[in-house]
Design a protein around this motif. Structure first.
Motif, PDB file in Angstrom:
ATOM      1  N   GLN A  87     172.274 -74.278-103.305  1.00 51.69           N
ATOM      2  CA  GLN A  87     173.259 -73.197-103.433  1.00 51.69           C
ATOM      3  C   GLN A  87     174.569 -73.585-102.777  1.00 51.69           C
ATOM      4  O   GLN A  87     175.646 -73.323-103.317  1.00 51.69           O
ATOM      5  CB  GLN A  87     172.720 -71.903-102.821  1.00 51.69           C
ATOM      6  N   ASN A  90     176.237 -76.275-105.030  1.00 52.87           N
ATOM      7  CA  ASN A  90     176.701 -75.789-106.330  1.00 52.87           C
ATOM      8  C   ASN A  90     178.092 -75.185-106.275  1.00 52.87           C
ATOM      9  O   ASN A  90     178.777 -75.130-107.293  1.00 52.87           O
ATOM     10  CB  ASN A  90     175.710 -74.787-106.912  1.00 52.87           C
ATOM     11  N   SER A  91     178.517 -74.765-105.109  1.00 50.42           N
ATOM     12  CA  SER A  91     179.873 -74.215-105.001  1.00 50.42           C
ATOM     13  C   SER A  91     180.908 -75.266-105.399  1.00 50.42           C
ATOM     14  O   SER A  91     181.917 -74.940-106.032  1.00 50.42           O
ATOM     15  CB  SER A  91     180.132 -73.718-103.580  1.00 50.42           C
TER      16      SER A  91
END
Length: 143
Positions: A87, A90-91
Motif C-alpha cells: 500500500q 503503490n502511492s
C-alpha cells in the motif's frame, strides 16, 4: 530472518542494481548528445525488466541455499507486512501515472513518459521494500 524478509531484501537489492544498469545504458546515450528521439531505451528497458525477474528468482534461491529458513510459509504477520508495504509503495505508482498523464497531455516525447512510468515502478518497489523491512524490525503500525 524469515523467508519473506529475505525475499524483500533480495527484491530491494535487485531493483536498485538493475535500475542502475538501465540508467547507465540510457544516460550514456543522453550524455553523448544523442537526441531524445534516437535514444535506444526500449530494448534496455525490456532487458532490465526481464533481467530483474530472473535475478530476483536466482537471488532468492541463493539466499535460501546460503541461509535456509525454518519455514517457507508466510504467517499472518508476513501477510500483514506485505499488504501494508505494498500500500505504501503503490502511492508512487499512482504519482508516476499522474506524472505520465500530465506529460502526455503536454505532448512530451514518449521517452520521458516511458521513463517516468518505469521510475515510478522502481521507486514504488524500493519504498515498498523499505517499508516492509522497517515493519519487520519495528512492528506493524497501529493505523
Amino acid at each position: 530472518m524469515s523467508y519473506e524478509e529475505k525475499g524483500t531484501w533480495s527484491f530491494l537489492v535487485v531493483t536498485i542494481v538493475v535500475y542502475g544498469v538501465y540508467l547507465w545504458l540510457v544516460l550514456a546515450q543522453l550524455a553523448a548528445g544523442t537526441p531524445v528521439d534516437e535514444i535506444d531505451y526500449v530494448a534496455p528497458m525490456l532487458w532490465t525488466i526481464g533481467g530483474a525477474i530472473v535475478a530476483g528468482i536466482v537471488g532468492r534461491i541463493l539466499l535460501e541455499v546460503i541461509t535456509p529458513s525454518e519455514s517457507r510459509r508466510a504467517d499472518v504477520r508476513d501477510k500483514q507486512i506485505d499488504r501494508a508495504g505494498e500500500q505504501v509503495g503503490n502511492s508512487l505508482v499512482v504519482i508516476a501515472g499522474i506524472g505520465a498523464l500530465v506529460l502526455a497531455m503536454l505532448q512530451v516525447h514518449w521517452f520521458w513518459i516511458a521513463n517516468t512510468i518505469y521510475l515510478g515502478f522502481v521507486l514504488a518497489g524500493i519504498l515498498s521494500s523499505l517499508a516492509k523491512l522497517a515493519m519487520y524490525r519495528r512492528g506493524l503500525p497501529a493505523w
